[in-house]
Design an enzyme around this catalytic site. Structure first.
Site, PDB file in Angstrom:
ATOM      1  N   VAL A   1       0.835  -1.212   0.000  1.00 25.32           N
ATOM      2  CA  VAL A   1       0.000   0.000   0.000  1.00 25.32           C
ATOM      3  C   VAL A   1       0.868   1.260   0.000  1.00 25.32           C
ATOM      4  CG1 VAL A   1      -1.703   1.312   1.345  1.00 25.32           C
ATOM      5  CG2 VAL A   1      -1.937  -1.170   1.109  1.00 25.32           C
TER       6      VAL A   1
ATOM      7  N   GLY B   1      -5.292  -4.818  -3.228  1.00 25.70           N
ATOM      8  CA  GLY B   1      -4.303  -4.398  -4.229  1.00 25.70           C
ATOM      9  C   GLY B   1      -3.803  -3.011  -3.881  1.00 25.70           C
TER      10      GLY B   1
ATOM     11  N   VAL C   1     -11.365  -0.726   5.164  1.00 26.28           N
ATOM     12  CA  VAL C   1     -12.471  -1.636   4.840  1.00 26.28           C
ATOM     13  C   VAL C   1     -12.834  -1.489   3.364  1.00 26.28           C
ATOM     14  CG1 VAL C   1     -14.781  -2.422   5.489  1.00 26.28           C
ATOM     15  CG2 VAL C   1     -13.437  -1.108   7.128  1.00 26.28           C
TER      16      VAL C   1
ATOM     17  N   LYS D   1      -7.190  -2.132   9.387  1.00 25.24           N
ATOM     18  CA  LYS D   1      -8.475  -2.455  10.050  1.00 25.24           C
ATOM     19  C   LYS D   1      -8.286  -2.813  11.515  1.00 25.24           C
ATOM     20  CE  LYS D   1      -6.894  -6.325   8.242  1.00 25.24           C
ATOM     21  NZ  LYS D   1      -6.327  -6.593   6.934  1.00 25.24           N
TER      22      LYS D   1
ATOM     23  N   GLY E   1     -11.189  -1.891   0.514  1.00 25.98           N
ATOM     24  CA  GLY E   1     -10.248  -1.425  -0.517  1.00 25.98           C
ATOM     25  C   GLY E   1     -10.751  -0.137  -1.149  1.00 25.98           C
TER      26      GLY E   1
ATOM     27  N   ASP F   1     -10.063 -11.601   9.351  1.00 25.83           N
ATOM     28  CA  ASP F   1      -9.882 -10.312   8.697  1.00 25.83           C
ATOM     29  C   ASP F   1     -11.243  -9.628   8.474  1.00 25.83           C
ATOM     30  OD1 ASP F   1      -8.045  -8.567   6.659  1.00 25.83           O
ATOM     31  OD2 ASP F   1      -9.995  -8.985   5.749  1.00 25.83           O
TER      32      ASP F   1
ATOM     33  N   GLU G   1     -10.663   5.137   5.327  1.00 24.94           N
ATOM     34  CA  GLU G   1     -11.443   4.537   4.236  1.00 24.94           C
ATOM     35  C   GLU G   1     -10.799   3.248   3.723  1.00 24.94           C
ATOM     36  OE1 GLU G   1     -14.579   5.836   2.553  1.00 24.94           O
ATOM     37  OE2 GLU G   1     -14.315   3.682   2.349  1.00 24.94           O
TER      38      GLU G   1
ATOM     39  N   ARG H   1      13.084  -0.877   6.913  1.00 24.50           N
ATOM     40  CA  ARG H   1      14.219  -1.203   6.029  1.00 24.50           C
ATOM     41  C   ARG H   1      14.417  -0.066   5.005  1.00 24.50           C
ATOM     42  NH1 ARG H   1      13.730  -5.806   2.966  1.00 24.50           N
ATOM     43  NH2 ARG H   1      11.473  -6.019   3.221  1.00 24.50           N
TER      44      ARG H   1
ATOM     45  N   LYS I   1     -13.135  -6.016   9.997  1.00 25.95           N
ATOM     46  CA  LYS I   1     -13.762  -4.994   9.143  1.00 25.95           C
ATOM     47  C   LYS I   1     -15.241  -4.822   9.491  1.00 25.95           C
ATOM     48  CE  LYS I   1     -10.504  -5.882   5.396  1.00 25.95           C
ATOM     49  NZ  LYS I   1     -10.222  -6.702   4.220  1.00 25.95           N
TER      50      LYS I   1
HETATM   51  N1  LIG Z   1      -2.384  -4.989   0.423  1.00 23.99           N
HETATM   52  C1  LIG Z   1      -3.672  -4.692   0.255  1.00 23.99           C
HETATM   53  O1  LIG Z   1      -4.287  -4.981  -0.769  1.00 23.99           O
HETATM   54  C2  LIG Z   1      -4.408  -3.971   1.338  1.00 23.99           C
HETATM   55  C3  LIG Z   1      -5.728  -3.551   1.101  1.00 23.99           C
HETATM   56  C4  LIG Z   1      -6.406  -2.839   2.093  1.00 23.99           C
HETATM   57  C5  LIG Z   1      -5.786  -2.597   3.304  1.00 23.99           C
HETATM   58  N2  LIG Z   1      -4.527  -3.061   3.511  1.00 23.99           N
HETATM   59  C6  LIG Z   1      -3.915  -2.779   4.825  1.00 23.99           C
HETATM   60  O2  LIG Z   1      -2.830  -1.888   4.644  1.00 23.99           O
HETATM   61  C7  LIG Z   1      -1.817  -2.136   5.628  1.00 23.99           C
HETATM   62  C8  LIG Z   1      -0.506  -2.412   4.910  1.00 23.99           C
HETATM   63  O3  LIG Z   1      -0.699  -3.541   4.075  1.00 23.99           O
HETATM   64  P1  LIG Z   1       0.382  -3.958   2.980  1.00 23.99           P
HETATM   65  O4  LIG Z   1      -0.271  -5.016   2.167  1.00 23.99           O
HETATM   66  O5  LIG Z   1       0.938  -2.756   2.349  1.00 23.99           O
HETATM   67  O6  LIG Z   1       1.480  -4.648   3.933  1.00 23.99           O
HETATM   68  P2  LIG Z   1       3.011  -4.894   3.586  1.00 23.99           P
HETATM   69  O7  LIG Z   1       3.203  -5.059   2.130  1.00 23.99           O
HETATM   70  O8  LIG Z   1       3.491  -5.967   4.507  1.00 23.99           O
HETATM   71  O9  LIG Z   1       3.695  -3.505   3.993  1.00 23.99           O
HETATM   72  C9  LIG Z   1       3.953  -3.116   5.312  1.00 23.99           C
HETATM   73  C10 LIG Z   1       5.255  -2.368   5.283  1.00 23.99           C
HETATM   74  O10 LIG Z   1       5.509  -1.785   6.553  1.00 23.99           O
HETATM   75  C11 LIG Z   1       6.836  -2.123   6.944  1.00 23.99           C
HETATM   76  N3  LIG Z   1       6.835  -2.195   8.394  1.00 23.99           N
HETATM   77  C12 LIG Z   1       6.317  -3.162   9.166  1.00 23.99           C
HETATM   78  N4  LIG Z   1       6.462  -2.866  10.458  1.00 23.99           N
HETATM   79  C13 LIG Z   1       7.100  -1.678  10.507  1.00 23.99           C
HETATM   80  C14 LIG Z   1       7.549  -0.849  11.561  1.00 23.99           C
HETATM   81  N5  LIG Z   1       7.364  -1.197  12.836  1.00 23.99           N
HETATM   82  N6  LIG Z   1       8.160   0.319  11.251  1.00 23.99           N
HETATM   83  C15 LIG Z   1       8.343   0.675   9.964  1.00 23.99           C
HETATM   84  N7  LIG Z   1       7.952  -0.082   8.915  1.00 23.99           N
HETATM   85  C16 LIG Z   1       7.344  -1.247   9.192  1.00 23.99           C
HETATM   86  C17 LIG Z   1       7.118  -3.454   6.296  1.00 23.99           C
HETATM   87  O11 LIG Z   1       8.506  -3.693   6.200  1.00 23.99           O
HETATM   88  P3  LIG Z   1       9.082  -5.123   5.714  1.00 23.99           P
HETATM   89  O12 LIG Z   1       9.227  -5.008   4.214  1.00 23.99           O
HETATM   90  O13 LIG Z   1      10.388  -5.246   6.415  1.00 23.99           O
HETATM   91  O14 LIG Z   1       8.103  -6.181   6.125  1.00 23.99           O
HETATM   92  C18 LIG Z   1       6.451  -3.263   4.956  1.00 23.99           C
HETATM   93  O15 LIG Z   1       7.269  -2.568   4.058  1.00 23.99           O
HETATM   94  C19 LIG Z   1      -2.335  -3.325   6.464  1.00 23.99           C
HETATM   95  O16 LIG Z   1      -2.981  -2.834   7.600  1.00 23.99           O
HETATM   96  C20 LIG Z   1      -3.344  -3.987   5.528  1.00 23.99           C
HETATM   97  O17 LIG Z   1      -4.349  -4.684   6.224  1.00 23.99           O
HETATM   98  C21 LIG Z   1      -3.813  -3.720   2.571  1.00 23.99           C
END
Ligand SMILES: NC(=O)c1ccc[n+]([C@@H]2O[C@H](COP(=O)([O-])OP(=O)(O)OC[C@H]3O[C@@H](n4cnc5c(N)ncnc54)[C@H](OP(=O)(O)O)[C@@H]3O)[C@@H](O)[C@H]2O)c1
Length: 359
Positions: A27, A313, A141, A114, A143, A210, A138, A53, A214
């Site tokens: 995201v 996504g 929940v 969420k 997307g 999950d 927004e 990182r 939501k």
């Molecule tokens: N992906 C989706 O489609 C989607 C859709 C709706 C909502 N969301 C929500 O959006 C949020 C992020 O999702 P995502 O899919 O983007 O997850 P993700 O790809 O795992 O990204 C999270 C990022 O945060 C970094 N991180 C984790 N802990 C940290 C900390 N303590 N300090 C600094 N950076 C840290 C991670 O580093 P590393 O690379 O080292 O792990 C990673 O780069 C979640 O709450 C998820 O439920 C995601």
């Protein structure tokens, strides 16, 4: 002859709203690309990225993302001159503490998380209000499906009685694949992983955990209730067999993971669950395929309101986060520094009075 109108898009206003992203994953990186790309938003300026990182990730970024201010310390982001922090690290902790810290430091916050809102939403929203800041969610929940704004603003005049929804894009991708090909759940999970719709271990998605988080958020907005995820009854979709889809097809429908909540205000009772459910073939739920989400909101006055959209996504979720950022940028009070109120020594009136004399 029709008048023609020329629009200039969003007005950037005198100053742009400065944004910091916390968490550069799916995201966070999609949001960074949108905010720095050719179709960026005039009122928003991405200036900082915080990720654990940061050094590695920055080295792999093209310009202009690589030349932003990067840090691996959250305290640096708090001290930076950003108006809004977008929390996109995921998980309940330390994300809740990050959101709390950002609000206490006078930043508005956008979160896609969420768990943060399901577990601590009311307390954090209260803190945001006391701080004169905004907390928007927004993206947490649905997307890109704008259900948070629809329930909270568009349907504020409705008395919502029931919510039925597909809220987990991963499970929907798995079940709709089984539906289409009558394949095993393992094959469908592998396909969802290959397409980037599922993680290697999608158990929190399939088990309904999950979607339950939501659903709690939707109960908070739609019914004004505080419900914890553990209070939602969940049934797993992990044991669905191709045979179940064959049987559902014979009944003229299919199977989807539904989140259901029904609130009886007169009796003060809430029924809320997440489970694999038979849905009719002509329903909005049966038509939702891949990582799509769908919702039917039922109200006492307007009846049924339906919406569907990309439930997961990076790019789709970034749309929701950007909507929140634009709303905050429009509310100058949520981004300008909090005024320091001082007690006046004199009150200017017909005659200058010492404050002590005036009261
Ligand atoms: N992906 C989706 O489609 C989607 C859709 C709706 C909502 N969301 C929500 O959006 C949020 C992020 O999702 P995502 O899919 O983007 O997850 P993700 O790809 O795992 O990204 C999270 C990022 O945060 C970094 N991180 C984790 N802990 C940290 C900390 N303590 N300090 C600094 N950076 C840290 C991670 O580093 P590393 O690379 O080292 O792990 C990673 O780069 C979640 O709450 C998820 O439920 C995601």
């Amino acid at each position: 002859m029709l008048n023609s109108f020329q629009t200039s898009g969003n007005s950037p206003g005198p100053e742009r709203c400065r944004v910091g992203i916390l968490g550069f994953g799916t995201v966070g990186s999609a949001l960074a690309r949108r905010l720095t790309g050719p179709r960026s938003i005039p009122s928003l300026e991405l200036s900082h990225i915080c990720d654990r990182r940061a050094r590695d990730k920055r080295a792999r970024q093209p310009q202009p993302i690589a030349e932003l201010a990067w840090t691996d310390r959250f305290d640096d982001l708090l001290a930076a001159d950003v108006d809004v922090i977008v929390e996109a690290v995921g998980g309940a902790e330390p994300a809740v503490e990050y959101v709390r810290g950002a609000l206490l430091a006078g930043k508005s916050v956008v979160t896609s998380n969420k768990l943060v809102i399901a577990h601590q939403g009311p307390a954090l929203l209260g803190l945001a209000e006391r701080q004169g800041r905004q907390l928007r969610y927004e993206a947490a929940v649905g997307g890109a499906m704008p259900i948070v704004r629809a329930l909270g603003d568009g349907l504020a005049g409705e008395q919502v009685t029931r919510i039925d929804a597909i809220l987990n894009g991963t499970t929907n991708a798995v079940l709709s694949r089984m539906d289409a090909d009558l394949c095993s759940i393992d094959e469908a999970v592998a396909d969802a992983c290959a397409r980037g719709y599922a993680e290697a271990d999608p158990s929190a998605d399939l088990d309904g955990v999950d979607a339950a988080a939501k659903l709690c958020i939707l109960c908070m907005i739609g019914f004004g209730l505080r419900v914890q995820p553990a209070q939602i009854d969940t049934r797993t979709s992990a044991r669905i067999l191709p045979e179940d889809f064959r049987k559902a097809g014979l009944r003229g429908g299919t199977i989807r993971q539904l989140a259901h909540a029904e609130y009886d205000r007169d009796r003060s009772t809430l029924v809320a669950w997440v489970a694999p459910t038979f849905v009719r073939g002509d329903s909005v739920f049966a038509r939702a395929t891949g990582p799509e989400n769908a919702a039917v909101i039922t109200g006492a006055f307007a009846g049924r309101i339906t919406m569907t959209g990309a439930g997961a996504g990076g790019d789709a979720t970034a749309v929701a986060a950007i909507g929140d950022l634009i709303a905050i940028a429009r509310d100058r009070a949520a981004i300008v520094p909090v005024p320091v109120l001082t007690e006046p020594e004199t009150i200017k009136g017909l005659t200058d009075l010492k404050l002590a004399e005036a009261v």
